[in-house]
Scaffold this motif. Structure first.
Motif, PDB file in Angstrom:
ATOM      1  N   VAL A 140      -3.923  -5.864  -7.078  1.00  0.00           N
ATOM      2  CA  VAL A 140      -4.929  -4.798  -6.960  1.00  0.00           C
ATOM      3  C   VAL A 140      -5.512  -4.767  -5.546  1.00  0.00           C
ATOM      4  CG1 VAL A 140      -7.222  -4.064  -7.745  1.00  0.00           C
ATOM      5  CG2 VAL A 140      -5.482  -4.717  -9.414  1.00  0.00           C
ATOM      6  N   CYS A 141      -5.850  -5.923  -5.006  1.00  0.00           N
ATOM      7  CA  CYS A 141      -6.458  -5.977  -3.667  1.00  0.00           C
ATOM      8  C   CYS A 141      -5.494  -5.526  -2.576  1.00  0.00           C
ATOM      9  CB  CYS A 141      -6.972  -7.377  -3.375  1.00  0.00           C
ATOM     10  SG  CYS A 141      -8.436  -7.789  -4.329  1.00  0.00           S
TER      11      CYS A 141
ATOM     12  N   THR B 285      -3.124  -3.435  -2.937  1.00  0.00           N
ATOM     13  CA  THR B 285      -3.026  -1.978  -3.102  1.00  0.00           C
ATOM     14  C   THR B 285      -4.239  -1.290  -2.495  1.00  0.00           C
ATOM     15  OG1 THR B 285      -1.727  -2.293  -5.116  1.00  0.00           O
ATOM     16  CG2 THR B 285      -2.740  -0.128  -4.794  1.00  0.00           C
TER      17      THR B 285
END
Length: 182
Positions: free
Chosen positions: A106-107, A109
């Motif tokens: 997630v980070c 991205t």
């Protein structure tokens, strides 16, 4: 000695890879550290130019890089303690590895798309990227602590030196490949 998910090392699903030699077993056990180091090397290689391209000042970029040492100081001992006492059906280390891996994805991205996510708000893009860098570093350290502990959990004491040596090899390969990206 018991591994985190099996009643004994002899019956361990992970180490009981019949027909495979020790080299393959060590590669399987430690390759995740190589992949993690690859991601970290890409972050450190491209992070500063990317943050500067978002408009962050050089003097502030250096503050972003405090995330690595700060996260290592706090996260690794904390995750080690928490995972030692974890009673999840997935084992002691795997919940931390899975959760932190999701955070890394997630980070990365968010960091890669910060400008697009923030739209016409450059300050928001900077904040988004900086927060994602900090969370990313904490998540990477969580995974590192868990993977290193997993080596100790999965190998008998007589083979832990070999496991640690293989982990270092994988980290070195991941580091070189990550820096070759840039």
């Amino acid at each position: 000695m018991e591994c985190s998910s099996c009643p004994s090392l002899v019956g361990c699903r992970f180490l009981d890879m019949r027909g495979l030699d020790d080299t393959i077993r060590f590669i399987v056990l430690t390759i995740a550290l190589g992949g993690l180091q690859f991601a970290w090397s890409v972050e450190t290689g491209f992070g500063s130019p990317y943050l500067l391209s978002l408009g962050l000042q050089k003097s502030v970029v250096s503050l972003v890089w405090l995330a690595g040492p700060l996260s290592g100081l706090v996260t690794q001992p904390l995750v080690g303690f928490l995972s030692d006492n974890c009673t999840s059906r997935l084992g002691r280390r795997r919940p931390y590895i899975i959760g932190a891996t999701a955070a890394v994805v997630v980070c990365l991205t968010i960091v890669g798309w910060a400008r697009e996510i923030a739209g016409d708000r450059p300050v928001a893009a900077i904040w988004l990227a900086v927060v994602a860098f900090y969370v990313l570093d904490f998540a990477v350290n969580c995974i590192q602590a868990s993977l290193r502990s997993l080596i100790v959990d999965m190998l008998p004491a007589s083979r832990q030196d070999d496991g640690t040596a293989w982990a270092s090899r994988m980290i070195g390969v991941g580091n070189v490949l990550g820096f070759l990206m840039g």
